[in-house]
Design a protein around this motif. Structure first.
Motif, PDB file in Angstrom:
ATOM      1  N   SER A   1      39.299 -16.984  17.999  1.00 55.10           N
ATOM      2  CA  SER A   1      38.004 -16.301  17.914  1.00 55.10           C
ATOM      3  C   SER A   1      38.123 -14.847  18.362  1.00 55.10           C
ATOM      4  CB  SER A   1      36.973 -17.025  18.780  1.00 55.10           C
ATOM      5  OG  SER A   1      37.466 -17.192  20.100  1.00 55.10           O
ATOM      6  N   THR A   2      37.208 -14.026  17.891  1.00 53.05           N
ATOM      7  CA  THR A   2      37.165 -12.623  18.300  1.00 53.05           C
ATOM      8  C   THR A   2      36.930 -12.547  19.801  1.00 53.05           C
ATOM      9  OG1 THR A   2      36.067 -12.217  16.188  1.00 53.05           O
ATOM     10  CG2 THR A   2      36.131 -10.395  17.764  1.00 53.05           C
ATOM     11  N   ALA A   3      37.763 -11.778  20.492  1.00 55.02           N
ATOM     12  CA  ALA A   3      37.639 -11.686  21.953  1.00 55.02           C
ATOM     13  C   ALA A   3      36.236 -11.226  22.338  1.00 55.02           C
ATOM     14  CB  ALA A   3      38.682 -10.733  22.515  1.00 55.02           C
ATOM     15  N   GLY A   4      35.632 -11.935  23.286  1.00 60.44           N
ATOM     16  CA  GLY A   4      34.286 -11.622  23.739  1.00 60.44           C
ATOM     17  C   GLY A   4      33.198 -12.370  22.999  1.00 60.44           C
ATOM     18  N   MET A   5      33.571 -13.282  22.081  1.00 61.38           N
ATOM     19  CA  MET A   5      32.572 -13.988  21.277  1.00 61.38           C
ATOM     20  C   MET A   5      32.419 -15.456  21.683  1.00 61.38           C
ATOM     21  SD  MET A   5      31.156 -11.965  18.968  1.00 61.38           S
ATOM     22  CE  MET A   5      31.017 -10.885  20.384  1.00 61.38           C
TER      23      MET A   5
ATOM     24  N   TYR B   1      32.766 -15.972  13.696  1.00 64.03           N
ATOM     25  CA  TYR B   1      33.437 -15.480  14.900  1.00 64.03           C
ATOM     26  C   TYR B   1      34.612 -16.364  15.306  1.00 64.03           C
ATOM     27  CZ  TYR B   1      31.596 -18.763  18.481  1.00 64.03           C
ATOM     28  OH  TYR B   1      31.324 -19.863  19.251  1.00 64.03           O
ATOM     29  N   LYS B   2      34.628 -17.618  14.839  1.00 62.77           N
ATOM     30  CA  LYS B   2      35.760 -18.502  15.143  1.00 62.77           C
ATOM     31  C   LYS B   2      36.952 -18.213  14.239  1.00 62.77           C
ATOM     32  CE  LYS B   2      32.722 -22.120  16.971  1.00 62.77           C
ATOM     33  NZ  LYS B   2      33.205 -22.239  18.350  1.00 62.77           N
ATOM     34  N   ARG B   3      36.744 -17.483  13.191  1.00 59.28           N
ATOM     35  CA  ARG B   3      37.743 -16.851  12.331  1.00 59.28           C
ATOM     36  C   ARG B   3      38.679 -17.834  11.620  1.00 59.28           C
ATOM     37  NH1 ARG B   3      39.568 -11.205  15.207  1.00 59.28           N
ATOM     38  NH2 ARG B   3      40.714 -12.582  16.616  1.00 59.28           N
ATOM     39  N   GLN B   4      38.071 -18.905  11.095  1.00 58.59           N
ATOM     40  CA  GLN B   4      38.818 -19.734  10.151  1.00 58.59           C
ATOM     41  C   GLN B   4      39.251 -18.894   8.954  1.00 58.59           C
ATOM     42  OE1 GLN B   4      35.844 -20.742  11.484  1.00 58.59           O
ATOM     43  NE2 GLN B   4      36.084 -22.824  12.302  1.00 58.59           N
ATOM     44  N   LEU B   5      38.473 -17.841   8.657  1.00 57.38           N
ATOM     45  CA  LEU B   5      38.822 -16.954   7.550  1.00 57.38           C
ATOM     46  C   LEU B   5      40.167 -16.272   7.804  1.00 57.38           C
ATOM     47  CD1 LEU B   5      38.196 -15.523   4.904  1.00 57.38           C
ATOM     48  CD2 LEU B   5      36.789 -13.883   6.192  1.00 57.38           C
TER      49      LEU B   5
ATOM     50  N   PHE C   1      19.704 -23.241  33.950  1.00 56.68           N
ATOM     51  CA  PHE C   1      19.929 -22.945  32.530  1.00 56.68           C
ATOM     52  C   PHE C   1      21.395 -22.606  32.298  1.00 56.68           C
ATOM     53  CE2 PHE C   1      19.726 -19.015  29.620  1.00 56.68           C
ATOM     54  CZ  PHE C   1      19.980 -19.731  28.457  1.00 56.68           C
ATOM     55  N   THR C   2      22.019 -23.329  31.367  1.00 51.24           N
ATOM     56  CA  THR C   2      23.377 -23.013  30.934  1.00 51.24           C
ATOM     57  C   THR C   2      23.306 -22.199  29.653  1.00 51.24           C
ATOM     58  OG1 THR C   2      24.277 -25.037  31.897  1.00 51.24           O
ATOM     59  CG2 THR C   2      25.612 -23.929  30.231  1.00 51.24           C
ATOM     60  N   ASN C   3      23.845 -20.982  29.718  1.00 51.36           N
ATOM     61  CA  ASN C   3      23.927 -20.135  28.525  1.00 51.36           C
ATOM     62  C   ASN C   3      25.265 -20.381  27.839  1.00 51.36           C
ATOM     63  OD1 ASN C   3      25.235 -17.232  27.663  1.00 51.36           O
ATOM     64  ND2 ASN C   3      23.173 -17.539  26.871  1.00 51.36           N
ATOM     65  N   HIS C   4      25.228 -20.542  26.521  1.00 51.42           N
ATOM     66  CA  HIS C   4      26.449 -20.858  25.776  1.00 51.42           C
ATOM     67  C   HIS C   4      26.821 -19.795  24.749  1.00 51.42           C
ATOM     68  CE1 HIS C   4      27.305 -25.013  27.065  1.00 51.42           C
ATOM     69  NE2 HIS C   4      26.003 -25.173  27.169  1.00 51.42           N
ATOM     70  N   THR C   5      26.233 -18.628  24.804  1.00 53.15           N
ATOM     71  CA  THR C   5      26.515 -17.676  23.736  1.00 53.15           C
ATOM     72  C   THR C   5      26.493 -16.246  24.244  1.00 53.15           C
ATOM     73  OG1 THR C   5      25.879 -16.985  21.505  1.00 53.15           O
ATOM     74  CG2 THR C   5      24.085 -17.449  23.044  1.00 53.15           C
ATOM     75  N   LEU C   6      27.229 -15.401  23.534  1.00 46.16           N
ATOM     76  CA  LEU C   6      27.150 -13.952  23.736  1.00 46.16           C
ATOM     77  C   LEU C   6      26.574 -13.271  22.503  1.00 46.16           C
ATOM     78  CD1 LEU C   6      30.609 -13.492  25.458  1.00 46.16           C
ATOM     79  CD2 LEU C   6      28.388 -13.110  26.516  1.00 46.16           C
ATOM     80  N   LEU C   7      26.164 -14.081  21.530  1.00 44.49           N
ATOM     81  CA  LEU C   7      25.565 -13.539  20.306  1.00 44.49           C
ATOM     82  C   LEU C   7      24.052 -13.451  20.498  1.00 44.49           C
ATOM     83  CD1 LEU C   7      27.528 -15.732  17.734  1.00 44.49           C
ATOM     84  CD2 LEU C   7      27.973 -13.341  18.304  1.00 44.49           C
ATOM     85  N   PRO C   8      23.488 -12.260  20.552  1.00 40.82           N
ATOM     86  CA  PRO C   8      22.042 -12.135  20.770  1.00 40.82           C
ATOM     87  C   PRO C   8      21.230 -12.929  19.752  1.00 40.82           C
ATOM     88  CG  PRO C   8      23.103  -9.992  20.979  1.00 40.82           C
ATOM     89  CD  PRO C   8      24.153 -10.949  20.460  1.00 40.82           C
TER      90      PRO C   8
END
Length: 802
Positions: free
Chosen positions: A633-637, A539-543, A353-360
């Motif tokens: 992106s926000t560090a850790g995201m 989280y990619k912060r285009q804003l 299994f490849t996990n691609h996220t840190l967002l629960p």
């Protein structure tokens, strides 16, 4: 061109093959052929050349009784295939000469091919890069996914707001696929489960058919080819003649319509219960078909299912195919009579299994009610998996909790290996989303940092830079990307810098011409091209990017005679149809673009451009032309990112945080060649614990406060003060992704970028060092890591890409 490429005759022979397909496959003569006809004739000619290594690779795999990799992914973002195939076969020059001899412009014919609408972002592009590397490394493999009729969506802008319409890539024939009606699998939903003689009997309420469509994927120099098998949903009863004859025409077509819904759209909007049900059915549909197909093939070769892991490695690309564990157990137990606990161990030995996220919240969860109603037998199996896991490990972590089936936990428990996709991400997976499971299974999580195929992402899409590299270090780097390090010796050379700069300018002019032709937008190739291209997410912060753009615009207007560095801010990406905040960010970017681009006093110094409907083909134009890569992106995201790798490989300098693979890119290209800003992951977590941190950051930054006041006042929305109220309120009251906290650091670092860009020689040297430092990020290296540490599969040729 690769010197020992696939054996192909001269341009005259190739031309004759194209002309023959035009007559016999398209039914046209040259005088009446359309652009579509010429493109199809070229594609079919190229497909003929792929078939030979495809068959040879299949025969060699069967003869060697080799272990195969089966890569299950909801997305395969393959892009156009004409360019891919011509480059990997080494026939690009021959194809171009043949088409020109036939009176056709080769580039126009290639551009007529629609992008296959089989993905959205990095997940799907990673899968496509892996398929390229698996073939280039001669590792027997199948990619398994869904043949989406309408894809995600085609993006348009209506007064700046995103509007979604259906993709139409399959309105025309898809030249590269082979329809396999003989390869079909029944897919069941609903119904009930009973027991008879100690055996579970599932009596489904609904059954559809999954039918296979195969696309050969040829590797570098045409030495090996694997298969991308995509499933289309078909009804078990195609047409209800009885309903038709009594005048109920809608009912007569209902079976086909309902079945096709399953494979019609990628990621249907799941903000409704019906949308959730459709997405859940989609995931089971392609996973079940793939697992059935794997077992069918192995049994046809005479293998025993008890030593399944000796013959197949099944990789789950994110949680979408996490149902593979229960489905494989169901088939082994219910269809093949295997003891249940042995089936669990057999399945686990095959699955990774490849996990691609840190967002629960990004780890899929399905309500118990939905899961049990759609897959009642699997719900029983999931309960057994949970009990078995808790009994053996002593862990309290549950797969079923609070009325939900947690697919991340299910995938983890049923995999013998779980990998993150960058060093930072894998460390954070151990510490955060799967911390308790890591305690229970301390050897299970490993790292495999993502990579990209250099064949697509430099050799094919950036001919000017490719040619310069060939002339500087030789031609062996496309399958040995570490050789790019040899460019470092030339980075200080003024002549090499001139040629590197000329290659970049050529790519910038190509992009400018394309934008002018497609969108009527004029941009200056002498300006810095500042690029952020990725799916739109908070989280990619285009804003943060567009807020900094407004702040820069303000400063230019305040000091119009200042020594400003001209910039073109280029955005690209789609927001999920139901993601309201992301769509609001898109609207803001376009509103700001309309205002700034209309300002005669500043438009020669600052432009904002957002071409609609970002896809692989657009990326192949934007990436080679980029001067500055926005990885903010926000560090850790961010798990890893691969756009960061593509841009850096093509000589774009990065402005970024210590997030995802940025950390490793910075190590490889040199910290001094990377514009770092912002909080680190630990600081992000700490800052979130502080009450009122966002308002405090805004009040401490007059520059940011001015920008937010302008947005709130309707300065960019025609006086509409309500349009961005929710977006701004979120920044003031929550700002989970710390736009406010990183804004000043970002703005100040951007002004450092301005200064460095003006020093043309230093900028070019640094850009060249970025290209030279990116050899480690080849997907060939990544796939070798999986093959060694996860799959246990060898290459079947000594001449595989090195």
């Amino acid at each position: 061109m690769p010197k020992d490429s696939f054996n192909i005759a001269d341009a005259e022979s190739f031309r004759n093959r194209i002309a023959r397909h035009l007559r016999t496959s398209l039914g046209k003569d040259p005088e009446h052929a359309t652009l579509y006809d010429w493109r199809m004739a070229l594609s079919l000619t190229l497909r003929d050349l792929v078939v030979e290594p495809w068959f040879a690779s299949t025969r060699k795999t069967y003869k060697a009784k080799a272990k195969r990799v089966c890569y299950l992914s909801m997305e395969f973002l393959v892009g156009r295939l004409i360019e891919d195939v011509t480059v990997n076969l080494g026939v690009e020059t021959v194809a171009r000469e043949a088409m020109e001899a036939l009176g056709q412009d080769y580039s126009t014919v290639v551009a007529d091919e629609p992008d296959a609408a089989l993905g959205n972002g990095g997940l799907g592009r990673l899968a496509a890069c892996f398929m390229d590397s698996l073939a280039s490394l001669a590792i027997p493999a199948y990619g398994y996914g869904i043949r989406y009729e309408q894809g995600l969506f085609e993006q348009h802008f209506d007064n700046g707001a995103q509007v979604e319409t259906a993709e139409t890539w399959l309105v025309q024939r898809h030249a590269w696929e082979f329809e396999r009606p003989e390869v079909s699998c029944p897919i069941h939903f609903g119904g009930s489960v009973s027991e008879s003689g100690g055996k579970a009997i599932w009596r489904p309420e609904e059954t559809i058919t999954a039918m296979a469509y195969d696309t050969p994927v040829v590797g570098w120099k045409g030495k090996w080819a694997n298969t991308l098998r995509l499933w289309a949903a078909k009804p078990t009863k195609l047409f209800d003649l009885e309903s038709f004859n009594r005048g109920d025409y809608l009912a007569a077509n209902a079976p086909e319509s309902l079945a096709r819904t399953i494979s019609r759209v990628l990621y249907p909007d799941d903000t409704t219960d019906l949308g959730k049900e459709l997405r859940f059915k989609q995931e089971y549909f392609f996973t079940s078909a793939s697992i059935q197909d794997i077992l069918r093939r192995l049994l046809s070769e005479g293998h025993s299912l008890e030593n399944l892991a000796e013959h197949v490695a099944i990789q789950l690309n994110d949680t979408h195919p996490a149902i593979a564990g229960p489905e494989l157990i169901r088939l082994l137990v219910d269809e093949h009579g295997m003891e249940k606990r042995l089936a669990v161990e057999t399945a686990r030995a095959c699955l990774a299994f490849t996990n691609h996220t840190l967002l629960p919240e990004a780890l899929e969860r399905w309500s118990e009610g939905l899961f049990a109603r759609i897959l009642p037998r699997h719900f029983e199996i999931v309960r057994f998996i949970q009990e078995d896991h808790m009994r053996r490990s002593g862990s309290d972590v549950r797969v079923i909790e609070n009325g939900e089936v947690r697919m991340g936990e299910l995938a983890f428990v049923m995999a013998h290996r779980v990998n993150g996709v960058s060093a930072l991400h894998s460390a954070l997976v151990r510490q955060t989303v799967f911390a308790e499971l890591h305690d229970a299974y301390p050897e299970r999580i490993i790292n495999q940092t993502n990579g990209i195929t250099p064949r697509r992402w430099l050799y094919s899409c950036n001919a000017p830079l490719r040619d310069l590299i060939d002339e500087t270090i030789g031609t062996g780097w496309a399958d040995d990307l570490q050789r790019l390090s040899e460019l470092r010796a030339n980075a200080e050379d003024a002549g090499f810098q001139d040629r590197f700069r000329a290659a970049k300018r050529q790519n910038k002019m190509r992009l400018a011409k394309w934008l002018k032709g497609r969108d009527g937008v004029s941009i200056d190739p002498d300006a810095m091209f500042d690029v952020q291209i990725k799916r739109i997410h908070e989280y990619k912060r285009q804003l943060m990017n567009i807020l900094e753009t407004i702040a820069l615009w303000n400063e230019i207007k305040d000091a119009p005679n200042g020594d400003w560095t001209p910039r073109v801010k280029l955005f690209g990406g789609k927001a999920a149809p139901g993601y309201v905040m992301a769509k609001s960010i898109i609207h803001l970017v376009n509103d700001v673009a309309a205002t700034i681009n209309g300002d005669k006093a500043t438009r020669d110094l600052l432009q904002v451009v957002y071409p609609a409907n970002y896809n692989v083909s657009m990326a192949e134009l934007l990436i080679p032309a980029s001067d500055l890569s926005e990885q903010i992106s926000t560090a850790g995201m961010e798990a890893s990112g691969t756009g960061n790798m593509k841009l850096s490989l093509n000589g774009s300098l990065t402005i970024g945080t210590l997030d995802g693979a940025n950390v490793e890119i910075r190590e490889h290209v040199g910290a001094e060649n990377f514009f770092l800003f912002g909080l680190a992951a630990e600081e992000v977590m700490e800052r979130r614990t502080m009450a009122g941190f966002a308002r405090e950051a805004i009040n401490a930054s007059p520059r940011l406060k001015r920008v937010l006041d302008q947005v709130a006042s309707g300065a960019f929305s025609g006086g509409d003060t309500e349009r961005y109220r929710d977006l701004l309120q979120n920044l003031f009251d929550h700002d989970h992704f710390l736009v406010t906290c990183d804004f000043d650091s970002y703005f100040e670092t951007q002004r450092m970028v301005d200064v460095v860009y003006k020093d043309t020689g230093n900028w070019t040297r640094t850009a060249a060092l970025n290209t030279a430092g990116m050899g480690w990020f080849s997907s060939d290296r990544t796939v070798r890591g999986y093959a060694r540490d996860v799959w246990g599969v060898p290459s079947l040729t000594r001449n595989a890409a090195g």
